[in-house]
Design a protein around this motif. Structure first.
Motif, mmCIF file in Angstrom:
data_model
loop_
_atom_site.group_PDB
_atom_site.id
_atom_site.type_symbol
_atom_site.label_atom_id
_atom_site.label_comp_id
_atom_site.label_asym_id
_atom_site.label_seq_id
_atom_site.Cartn_x
_atom_site.Cartn_y
_atom_site.Cartn_z
ATOM 1 N N LEU A 1 1.709 1.797 -3.697
ATOM 2 C CA LEU A 1 0.581 2.132 -4.560
ATOM 3 C C LEU A 1 0.087 3.552 -4.346
ATOM 4 C CD1 LEU A 1 -1.355 -1.235 -4.306
ATOM 5 C CD2 LEU A 1 -0.252 -0.330 -6.350
ATOM 6 N N SER B 1 0.820 -1.209 0.000
ATOM 7 C CA SER B 1 0.000 0.000 0.000
ATOM 8 C C SER B 1 0.854 1.260 0.000
ATOM 9 C CB SER B 1 -0.959 0.005 1.194
ATOM 10 O OG SER B 1 -0.239 -0.009 2.420
ATOM 11 N N CYS C 1 -4.038 -6.606 -5.916
ATOM 12 C CA CYS C 1 -4.740 -5.354 -5.613
ATOM 13 C C CYS C 1 -6.251 -5.567 -5.601
ATOM 14 C CB CYS C 1 -4.352 -4.290 -6.634
ATOM 15 S SG CYS C 1 -2.634 -3.752 -6.542
ATOM 16 N N LYS D 1 -1.975 -7.013 -10.242
ATOM 17 C CA LYS D 1 -3.373 -6.579 -10.387
ATOM 18 C C LYS D 1 -4.304 -7.477 -9.572
ATOM 19 C CE LYS D 1 -2.865 -4.710 -15.070
ATOM 20 N NZ LYS D 1 -3.261 -4.887 -16.494
ATOM 21 N N LEU E 1 -7.314 -2.569 -3.378
ATOM 22 C CA LEU E 1 -6.334 -1.504 -3.553
ATOM 23 C C LEU E 1 -6.423 -0.942 -4.962
ATOM 24 C CD1 LEU E 1 -3.272 -3.209 -1.824
ATOM 25 C CD2 LEU E 1 -4.784 -1.466 -0.850
ATOM 26 N N SER E 2 -6.182 0.338 -5.094
ATOM 27 C CA SER E 2 -6.254 0.998 -6.393
ATOM 28 C C SER E 2 -4.989 0.701 -7.205
ATOM 29 C CB SER E 2 -6.410 2.508 -6.210
ATOM 30 O OG SER E 2 -6.318 3.167 -7.464
ATOM 31 N N TYR E 3 -5.177 0.167 -8.401
ATOM 32 C CA TYR E 3 -4.085 -0.071 -9.342
ATOM 33 C C TYR E 3 -4.298 0.901 -10.499
ATOM 34 C CZ TYR E 3 -0.895 -2.718 -12.411
ATOM 35 O OH TYR E 3 0.136 -3.106 -13.249
#
Length: 466
Positions: free
Chosen positions: A382, A379, A429, A426, A434-436
């Protein structure tokens, strides 16, 4: 055995064969001050207070992990873990108490475990093994461009058209050389750190010329950090607060950049700077924000770095720099004369500066970053960077930095394997929400222009109005 309770006096190294003292996180958290740093790796506690200044990756990188678990940063940055553990042994002072969690703070334990499993899967897939053919081709096409530029002038003469074409070709060659030395700095080409280091010296000293040529952000190479725009100083990522306040020639920097993080409080008369932008090239507003990008390489990486080498008596770097200038000027002096070759050299550097600004910033600007601690490795990466939509051209043009998320998560991975590990990242995430983030290439370029303008306004407000 040592008890768990209030912090005591500084601990000495653990004696071989003796039971290790045990510590709880409450004790460890007290040791995160200048000259008093502990950290935890694989549940073992190390006192790095006196050693952090000698850390090959720089004191700020390892020092950021003071009083927290640095296991993932340790594993992703170091090539030969058994070799590095030998250097850690004299610093060992104890271990975590059995009832203590491995990580301090509100971390997602499952995410940590899943990332470590992903890292192991990448190891099993041989994704950390470099392709000799790929890097041989990379070096070959750099040398071919150098020869092509010279042949254009030799065969067509030093007119405006061949000179302009040659300058563009040399700027591309210099840009690709930067990408290659970046690979070497991350020890992602050869199996031995020393081989990467020697090769980087050649690329940075003969194909390019920079101060601190052994100091690219490879965790095992060099202490000096010339300005590289990523995310070292936080949670083991590879960006440092820029050295505008401490560099011998730091007065030149306001023309080309703005530090990423709040300045050290040595400058108490300045207001706290905004915690925005992880970029390097953030010049002041107005006219200067248009002058900054083309002047970056010429001012920051030529004038300032030569001054740095002289002030700090970096004789080996000076010899490498002399060899570069000798080769360049002797190659083109017969065609242009002294004034002409100087102008030609400046033109190449100005063109390269634009490339450096756009390519190194496309996936860092604008991102919200700071000095947050006690965050898991995934995190923390990212939140500070994003990817750019890949294509064969963008891969080549950016040195595969369009896969910046993968590069941050696996800094030692050879770049030609980023596309293979990306689907696994990906999936990780998606599993943890989580934002990819992936930007279109043109959108990323527009974001840089917006950030340069905004950074210029911030600089004017912070430095000129206070």
């Amino acid at each position: 055995m040592g008890g768990v309770g209030e912090p005591g006096p500084r601990q000495g190294p653990a004696q071989p064969g003796a039971p290790l003292p045990i510590f709880c996180w409450e004790q460890i958290r007290a040791h995160d001050q200048p000259g008093d740093k502990w950290l935890v790796i694989e549940r073992r506690v190390y006192d790095i207070s006196r050693w952090e200044q000698r850390h090959p990756g720089g004191s700020r990188l390892i020092g950021h992990h003071g009083a927290e678990d640095a296991t993932d940063a340790f594993r992703v940055f170091h090539q030969d873990l058994d070799f590095v553990r030998k250097f850690l042994q004299p610093l060992l002072i104890g271990e975590l108490a059995p009832e203590e969690p491995s990580q301090d703070g509100p971390l997602n334990t499952q995410l940590v475990e899943d990332f470590r499993a992903l890292h192991q899967a990448a190891e099993d897939m041989k994704l950390f093994d470099a392709s000799p053919t790929f890097f041989a081709f990379l070096l070959g096409h750099i040398l071919a461009m150098e020869v092509l530029a010279w042949l254009l002038i030799y065969l067509l003469g030093p007119g405006w058209v061949p000179s302009t074409l040659a300058a563009f070709i040399l700027a591309i060659s210099q840009a690709q050389s930067w990408c290659l030395q970046h690979d070497l700095g991350h020890v992602s080409v050869f199996k031995k750190s020393r081989w990467n280091h020697v090769a980087q010296k050649f690329v940075m000293g003969q194909l390019k010329v920079r101060a601190g040529m052994g100091g690219q952000p490879g965790a095992e190479l060099g202490k000096r950090r010339w300005v590289y725009p990523s995310v070292w100083a936080q949670s083991g990522r590879h960006s440092l607060p820029l050295r505008a306040l401490s560099h011998p020639t730091g007065l030149l920097r306001p023309l080309v950049e703005l530090p990423s993080f709040p300045a050290p409080r040595q400058a108490q008369h300045l207001p706290q700077r905004p915690r925005r932008h992880s970029g390097t090239v953030l010049p002041p507003g107005g006219v200067i924000h248009r002058v900054g990008p083309p002047m970056l390489i010429l001012v920051n990486f030529e004038v300032e770095n030569l001054a740095y080498m002289l002030v700090c008596m970096q004789w080996a770097d000076l010899l490498w720099a002399a060899s570069f200038y000798a080769r360049f000027f002797l190659s083109y002096l017969p065609f242009y004369g002294v004034p002409g070759v100087l102008l030609f050299f400046v033109a190449v550097r100005v063109l390269e500066s634009h490339w450096f600004v756009w390519i190194t910033q496309i996936n860092h600007i604008p991102k919200e970053i700071g000095h947050e601690k006690h965050r898991d490795w995934v995190s923390s990466q990212l939140v500070a960077t994003c990817n750019v939509e890949p294509s064969p051209f963008v891969d080549w043009f950016s040195g595969h930095l369009d896969f910046q998320i993968e590069h941050h998560l696996f800094p030692r991975m050879p770049r030609h394997n980023y596309s293979r590990v990306a689907p696994l990242v990906k999936s990780l995430c998606a599993k943890h929400g989580l934002s990819y983030e992936v930007k279109p290439f043109l959108t990323a370029l527009v974001d840089i222009v917006r950030s340069l303008k905004k950074s210029g306004d911030i600089w004017l407000d912070t430095y000129l109005h206070h």
